[in-house]
Each structure stands twice: as structure tokens, then as C-alpha cells.
Enzyme design. Structure first.
Site, PDB file in Angstrom:
ATOM      1  N   HIS A 211       0.820  -1.215   0.000  1.00  0.00           N
ATOM      2  CA  HIS A 211       0.000   0.000   0.000  1.00  0.00           C
ATOM      3  C   HIS A 211       0.854   1.265   0.000  1.00  0.00           C
ATOM      4  CE1 HIS A 211       0.408  -0.692   4.460  1.00  0.00           C
ATOM      5  NE2 HIS A 211       0.556   0.613   4.483  1.00  0.00           N
TER       6      HIS A 211
ATOM      7  N   HIS B 157       3.846   7.311   3.447  1.00  0.00           N
ATOM      8  CA  HIS B 157       4.807   6.199   3.422  1.00  0.00           C
ATOM      9  C   HIS B 157       4.440   5.221   2.317  1.00  0.00           C
ATOM     10  CE1 HIS B 157       1.591   4.489   6.013  1.00  0.00           C
ATOM     11  NE2 HIS B 157       1.992   3.328   5.545  1.00  0.00           N
TER      12      HIS B 157
ATOM     13  N   GLU C  49       7.537   1.303   5.194  1.00  0.00           N
ATOM     14  CA  GLU C  49       6.969   0.261   6.065  1.00  0.00           C
ATOM     15  C   GLU C  49       7.237  -1.090   5.443  1.00  0.00           C
ATOM     16  OE1 GLU C  49       2.771   0.765   6.703  1.00  0.00           O
ATOM     17  OE2 GLU C  49       2.534  -1.209   7.615  1.00  0.00           O
TER      18      GLU C  49
END
Ligand SMILES: CC[C@H](C(=O)O)C(=O)SCCNC(=O)CCNC(=O)[C@H](O)C(C)(C)COP(=O)(O)OP(=O)(O)OC[C@H]1O[C@@H](n2cnc3c(N)ncnc32)[C@H](O)[C@@H]1OP(=O)(O)O
Ligand code: CO
Length: 141
Positions: free
Chosen positions: A8, A81, A130
Site C-alpha cells: 500500500h 509512506h 513500512e
């Protein structure tokens, strides 16, 4: 370590409601998931599907939310992010530490119910990154 799919793109927003309307009505999103709170991470989350990944809309939740600092600098929100999948979160943590990247905190359960950690943007070309363990089929995520 093997870099997996882009799971994502995290987008910080002052209003998930307004951002959902934008992705649905302007961007033509076909599937908007139900928002949910992640108090342990200080965020309210809403996933919007794209054909090959997801947009993760993030609104601050609580005083200590890490999103507050970002929104203070970017009041309208913005790209926050990126999240990549790995087959083994602990192997990945050791890999990045060996490369000298700063791992932010210990692996913890993220929005998809698997272990995640973050890498500091200064070690990642300015991109808060992440790393997330790929959900297994039995995880149902
Ligand atoms: C986990 C649930 C969910 C999921 O997918 O499962 C999520 O993704 S939750 C997402 C929200 N959680 C986090 O972001 C946790 C990790 N973030 C942090 O630990 C902090 O936000 C941190 C360390 C990246 C920044 O902390 P803080 O804002 O307090 O520090 P500064 O504002 O002083 O920033 C330091 C330095 O980093 C640059 N910065 C900050 N945020 C970002 C960003 N999102 N992208 C790129 N760069 C960022 C900032 O500009 C400063 O740079 P400098 O050159 O020193 O000015
Ligand atoms: Co995320």
C-alpha cells in the site's frame, strides 16, 4: 531478503471522509473499505483498492498519533509512506539493520493483521518505508 509487492501507499489526511469522497468521486475508486481505528498505532485507517495495490488513508487518532507531526507540516495531508511485503519480517529486520538502516521500534501488528516495522526516511532516500510480513492465506487478510 526478497522484496515483495507494494502492499500500500500511506496517505495522511485531516479527514478520511473527505479523502474517501475524493478517491471515489474524482479518482473513480471501485472499492472503498470500511474505516477502522488502530488505537495502538494512533491512526484511523481506510483502505481504498486499486487494481494492483491499495491506498491506505490515515487520520490521526489520539494525542500521540504520529500523523499529527506530518499534518502540522502538511495541513492538507499528503503521501506519508510506502509499504512493501516480505516473506519473513524478522529476517527483513535483520537485513535492514545489517545495512545500517534505522528500524523504528519492534515489529508490531499492522493494519492487515501481520507484523510490520518502519524504516527511517533518512535511510530510505527520504521515503518513510513500512515493511510488512505477507499475509498467509489462513490469515484471511
Ligand atoms: C501501522 C499501522 C498502519 C499500517 O500500514 O499497518 C500504518 O502505516 S500507521 C502509519 C503511521 N505510523 C508511523 O508513521 C510510524 C513511523 N513513523 C515515525 O516513527 C515518525 O513519524 C518518524 C520517525 C518517521 C518522524 O517522526 P517525527 O514526525 O516526530 O519527526 P520529525 O517531524 O522531526 O521528522 C524527522 C525527519 O523525518 C522527516 N519525515 C517525517 N515524516 C516523514 C514522512 N512521512 N516521509 C518522509 N520524511 C518524513 C522529516 O521531514 C524530518 O526530516 P529532516 O530532514 O530531519 O527535517
Ligand atoms: Co501503512
Amino acid at each position: 531478503m526478497q522484496l515483495g509487492r507494494l502492499n500500500h501507499i500511506g496517505i495522511a489526511t485531516p479527514s478520511i471522509e473527505a479523502s474517501v469522497a475524493f478517491y471515489r468521486d474524482v479518482m473513480g475508486a471501485q472499492k472503498v473499505h470500511t474505516p477502522f481505528d488502530l488505537p495502538a498505532q494512533g491512526v484511523k485507517v481506510c483502505f481504498v483498492d486499486t487494481p494492483n495495490t491499495q491506498i491506505e488513508l490515515l487520520e490521526p487518532l489520539g494525542e500521540g498519533s504520529p500523523i499529527h507531526g506530518f499534518l502540522a507540516k502538511n495541513p492538507a495531508g499528503g503521501q506519508h509512506h510506502v509499504c512493501y511485503e516480505v516473506p519473513d519480517i524478522h529476517e527483513a529486520k535483520a537485513w535492514f539493520e545489517a545495512k545500517g538502516a534505522k528500524v523504528l521500534g519492534e515489529p508490531r501488528i499492522g493494519a492487515h493483521g501481520t507484523l510490520i516495522f518502519f524504516l527511517h526516511p533518512r535511510d530510505m532516500g527520504g521515503v518513510l518505508t513500512e515493511i510488512m510480513e505477507t499475509p498467509r492465506a489462513e490469515d484471511g487478510h
